[in-house]
Design a protein around this motif. Structure first.
Motif, PDB file in Angstrom:
ATOM      1  N   UNK A   1       0.819  -1.218   0.000  1.00 21.54           N
ATOM      2  CA  UNK A   1       0.000   0.000   0.000  1.00 21.54           C
ATOM      3  C   UNK A   1       0.848   1.259   0.000  1.00 21.54           C
ATOM      4  N   UNK A   2       2.076   1.170   0.507  1.00 27.25           N
ATOM      5  CA  UNK A   2       2.929   2.351   0.597  1.00 27.25           C
ATOM      6  C   UNK A   2       3.368   2.858  -0.775  1.00 27.25           C
ATOM      7  N   UNK A   3       3.314   1.987  -1.764  1.00 25.63           N
ATOM      8  CA  UNK A   3       3.750   2.372  -3.107  1.00 25.63           C
ATOM      9  C   UNK A   3       2.614   2.959  -3.937  1.00 25.63           C
ATOM     10  N   UNK A   4       1.411   2.970  -3.407  1.00 27.71           N
ATOM     11  CA  UNK A   4       0.255   3.457  -4.154  1.00 27.71           C
ATOM     12  C   UNK A   4       0.136   4.980  -4.065  1.00 27.71           C
ATOM     13  N   UNK A   5      -0.470   5.623  -5.078  1.00 27.05           N
ATOM     14  CA  UNK A   5      -0.669   7.080  -5.027  1.00 27.05           C
ATOM     15  C   UNK A   5      -1.475   7.485  -3.792  1.00 27.05           C
ATOM     16  N   UNK A   6      -1.024   8.532  -3.104  1.00 30.05           N
ATOM     17  CA  UNK A   6      -1.738   9.016  -1.936  1.00 30.05           C
ATOM     18  C   UNK A   6      -2.646  10.167  -2.349  1.00 30.05           C
ATOM     19  N   UNK A   7      -3.885  10.122  -1.883  1.00 33.71           N
ATOM     20  CA  UNK A   7      -4.871  11.121  -2.302  1.00 33.71           C
ATOM     21  C   UNK A   7      -5.198  12.105  -1.176  1.00 33.71           C
ATOM     22  N   UNK A   8      -4.344  12.165  -0.156  1.00 31.19           N
ATOM     23  CA  UNK A   8      -4.538  13.134   0.916  1.00 31.19           C
ATOM     24  C   UNK A   8      -4.997  12.495   2.207  1.00 31.19           C
TER      25      UNK A   8
END
Length: 300
Positions: free
Chosen positions: A76-83
């Protein structure tokens, strides 16, 4: 000619059935019907516990964006963060073209969630309030993502482990527990929080379970008056919440050295790992009971 016609009809019926069964529908934790024309293949997670649930349900490969602090599992840490949970980036989410957003009912901004709905994004509201609801979330999220085999197996495993813990610990002699979530001010959780359910599974009693607020602020005097046999601190980093209590040797928890910690993420996130924390707490209460027996022998 007739046989050819019959084959065509059969093929049409098979195709129609396939499309009919491709649609999925569940009721979310807000009591709302969530319907998709086909299982979701692009999913946004807007809370860390939701990210954990989605991956446990087998939907990890379909998660295309996560909220801040979604750090488990490692993928999950490699996924785009949306805020952040309460200030997620609506435009970024829309740009990821999700066919489903799983939101935290009490933790996400209702106004922003409404904007996602108005953008045509299907919404599932997740709000597990007890262990049973964690299992049903696993099942529902797996249905929405077409990963029922994994999700239902994970839910069954969760229920099985919970049952085993209850059978082993629930009827042990009760232990009075103060569960601390913050140091300054001193904060705890009441009997309606899932942590109190974990304590009950282990044969523990929350000394502040009667308070009306879900996460009440209390004073040191209240803890001294309650005189818990065990103090458990939710350890979320480098903050040492236990050293403060060592100055009060009159507390049973201090006198018997029943000062314990548990990973805050295990207990605060309504996902499968809460049973890891529950199992640890159960073992800590076993230690407390053993010390109680030793004290009884010394002071008959």
């Amino acid at each position: 000619m007739l046989k050819h016609f019959q084959k065509c009809i059969a093929l049409l019926l098979l195709t129609a059935c396939t499309y009919a069964t491709a649609a999925v529908s569940v009721v979310d934790d807000a009591g709302k019907q969530v319907s998709l024309p086909s299982p979701a293949k692009r999913i946004i997670s807007l809370a860390p516990h939701i990210t954990e649930l989605l991956f446990a349900a087998g939907a990890g490969p379909y998660v295309v964006g996560v909220s801040q602090y979604s750090d488990f599992p490692a993928q999950a840490r490699a996924l785009p963060m949306v805020g952040g949970s309460n200030a997620f980036d609506i435009e970024k989410i829309i740009s990821l073209k999700p066919d489903l957003a799983v939101v935290w009912r009490s933790g996400n901004s209702a106004e922003r969630v409404a904007k996602l709905r108005s953008a045509g994004i299907a919404i599932f509201e997740s709000e597990p309030r007890d262990f049973a609801n964690i299992a049903t979330n696993l099942e529902k999220l797996s249905r929405l993502s077409g990963t029922e085999q994994t999700g239902y197996a994970a839910a069954d495993e969760f229920r099985k482990k919970l049952k085993e813990l209850k059978l082993k610990y629930q009827h042990q002699p009760p232990v009075r527990v103060f569960y601390q979530i913050w140091r300054s001010p001193i904060m705890t959780l009441n009997g309606k929080h899932m942590v109190s359910e974990a304590l009950r599974v282990c044969g523990g009693e929350n000394v502040f379970g009667w308070l009306p607020s879900l996460a009440p602020t209390i004073g040191a005097e209240a803890v001294l008056e309650a005189n818990p046999e065990v103090i458990i601190a939710a350890n979320g980093g480098k903050i040492d919440m236990l050293s403060f209590w060592r100055r009060f040797p009159q507390l049973d928890a201090v006198r018997r050295d029943n000062l314990f910690t548990v990973d805050a993420d295990w207990m605060n996130r309504a996902g499968p790992r809460i049973l890891n924390g529950t199992e640890l707490i159960c073992s800590q209460l076993v230690q407390a009971r053993k010390k109680r027996a030793s004290v009884s022998q010394v002071n008959p």
